[in-house]
Design an enzyme around this catalytic site. Structure first.
Site, short mmCIF file in Angstrom:
data_model
loop_
_atom_site.label_atom_id
_atom_site.label_comp_id
_atom_site.label_asym_id
_atom_site.label_seq_id
_atom_site.Cartn_x
_atom_site.Cartn_y
_atom_site.Cartn_z
N PRO A 122 1.07 -1.06 -0.18
CA PRO A 122 -0.01 -0.04 0.10
C PRO A 122 0.85 1.28 -0.04
CG PRO A 122 0.16 -0.87 2.23
CD PRO A 122 0.91 -2.06 1.38
N CYS A 123 1.42 1.60 -1.12
CA CYS A 123 2.36 3.00 -1.17
C CYS A 123 1.53 4.00 -1.08
CB CYS A 123 2.99 2.65 -2.30
SG CYS A 123 2.36 2.65 -4.00
N HIS A 124 0.13 3.83 -1.38
CA HIS A 124 -0.83 5.01 -1.06
C HIS A 124 -0.79 5.56 0.32
CE1 HIS A 124 -3.26 1.42 -0.64
NE2 HIS A 124 -4.03 2.34 0.15
#
Lengths: 167, 322
Positions: free
Chosen positions: B220-222
């Site tokens: 989850p780089c968001h």
């Protein structure tokens, strides 16, 4: 799928004449099949499909005149008694006739050889052979009959009468 | 070959078919009538039958057992090698546009937003030349269902086994692993990830590694934002995608004149190493350290991390109102 490996290998050995090439082609057949099987409809005839892949590879393999000449040279050598092994009962007339059939089949043009082998050795029906050869079932049948006709003419020219061929 | 009458030659296909048992009854009848009268064709018919019997024997001719075993072993080795290299992929439709998901035997290797409906041709799977990609079948359906549920907010964990083979370096791999540890509904900063992997000065390199993240959404780089809470970048300049994904997880954002930021005043704060969490106005907090905190959108989320409410600001008694 791998259950068909022995049969595909046997087929390729019969149409390519060289065991090592047949090994390679059979492995390539299954590698391609493995990659493509996800796209195959669930009701597909996997056996016919594998034969079609193997046939396609074998035909590509035959293309290129030099290779074909080499294959025919191998057949001639085999005819002289070396190379391809013949049945152990080769001394008998039956065995001789069968070895002769083998040689005639190997010398057939690839399309006839493939059609004949698929029909008579592997018992595929004409629509399946047509799929392998990318031709019509009628054309597949004509190729098988041409092969039979050439075998008969060759046997006749070798003076092996029909009655002597019977078991 | 002796000269046979044209009637005989014309009949030959039927004659062959009859001899090998493939002729329909009408043709078989014609052949029977003809060979009764024509000695030469009767001979040919007999020979075709003999040849047919002869070649039937070829059906029972096996490949020698040792050679078959050797060929099988070769095939097994090649298939095993192929299976370890191969990835299967599917392009899924989603509210965020087409998404390509690829998986290997080990796990999911790639989750990629496709810029346009070009399928694998525009995917980085095509560029990863060492990979052997094939289009997947029904085994990919579960991934599509889980991804759809996730993007619709009905699932909080993808729980996919991941295969980091497309990560560019050990550094990238470490960044992806640290990012994977940021919980659902929480955000933290690039600087915090850099500190977590023991490279506190490598903030920019962390941002670059996440820009190359081969496992969008699944890693989850968001959830990683700038030190002041600004969303920075996502899939190039598609900040709205990042905002959407955070919105699904309940993370509030505010749009300023020039950027989009996480609404930090509406999130619970957990400093690294602390066992209590706070509201952002808690007097016990050191504001300068806020950039290194993990911010949670809900109490349930932060308490899921195993920490208790701060005894000074009492977020349990005075929760954040939105």
């Amino acid at each position: 799928m791998a259950a068909h490996h022995a049969e595909i290998l046997r087929y390729l050995r019969r149409v390519t004449a060289r065991a090592a090439e047949a090994d390679d082609l059979s492995q390539e057949t299954f590698l391609r099949a493995y990659r493509a099987i996800g796209g195959l409809p669930p009701d597909a005839n996997v056996r016919a499909w594998l034969f079609a892949i193997a046939t396609n590879l074998a035909r590509n393999h035959f293309r290129g005149e030099s290779r074909r000449r080499a294959a025919q040279a191998a057949v001639r050598i085999a005819g002289g008694g070396g190379g391809r092994e013949v049945a152990p009962d080769a001394e008998t007339e039956f065995g001789e006739a069968r070895a002769l059939v083998d040689r005639v089949v190997m010398a057939l043009p690839p399309k006839q050889r493939i059609a004949f082998t698929l029909r008579k050795v592997h018992d595929l029906d004409y629509p399946a052979i047509a799929e392998s050869l990318q031709c019509s079932p009628e054309s597949a049948r004509a190729n098988v009959f041409q092969a039979l006709r050439k075998i008969r003419l060759e046997l006749e020219s070798q003076h092996l009468a029909g009655t002597e061929l019977r078991r | 070959m002796s000269a046979r009458a044209s009637a005989c030659l014309e009949l030959e296909p039927d004659l062959i078919a009859a001899a090998i048992g493939e002729a329909p009854p009408s043709a078989a009848g014609r052949v029977r009538d003809h060979i009764d009268a024509c000695r030469e064709c009767r001979g040919a018919f007999e020979r075709y039958r003999a040849i047919d019997g002869l070649v039937l024997g070829l059906r029972d001719e096996p490949v020698p057992a040792d050679e078959l075993e050797a060929a099988r072993a070769g095939l097994r080795a090649k298939l095993a090698d192929l299976r370890s290299r191969i990835v299967s992929y599917r392009v899924f439709t989603s509210p965020l546009g087409p998404i390509l998901v690829a998986r290997s035997e080990q796990g999911v290797t790639l989750v990629e937003y496709l810029a346009r409906a070009g399928g694998i041709a525009v995917s980085r799977l095509r560029r990863a030349a060492e990979e052997d990609a094939m289009e997947g079948g029904a085994e990919m359906d579960a991934l599509h269902r889980e991804l759809t549920e996730y993007l619709g907010g009905r699932r909080k964990e993808l729980g996919w086994p991941l295969d980091l083979r497309l990560a560019g370096s050990d550094f990238d791999r470490a960044v992806l692993q640290a990012t994977g540890a940021v919980p659902y509904g929480a955000v933290t900063s690039y600087a915090r990830i850099a500190a977590d992997i023991g490279r506190p000065t490598a903030t920019r390199a962390v941002a670059q590694a996440l820009k190359r993240n081969p496992l969008a959404i699944a890693v989850p780089c968001h959830r990683i934002v700038g030190i002041a809470g600004d969303l920075m970048g996502y899939v190039g300049r598609r900040i709205s995608l990042k905002q959407h994904l955070l919105g699904v997880e309940g993370v509030p954002t505010v749009e300023g004149p020039s950027d989009v930021r996480v609404a930090r005043q509406s999130m619970y704060v957990l400093y690294p190493g602390d066992d209590e969490y706070c509201v952002p106005t808690c007097p016990s907090l050191t504001p300068a350290r806020l950039g290194m905190a993990t911010l949670f959108s809900s109490r349930r989320g932060v308490e899921g991390a195993g920490v208790s409410p701060c005894t000074t600001c009492r977020p349990d008694l005075h929760p954040i109102r939105r």
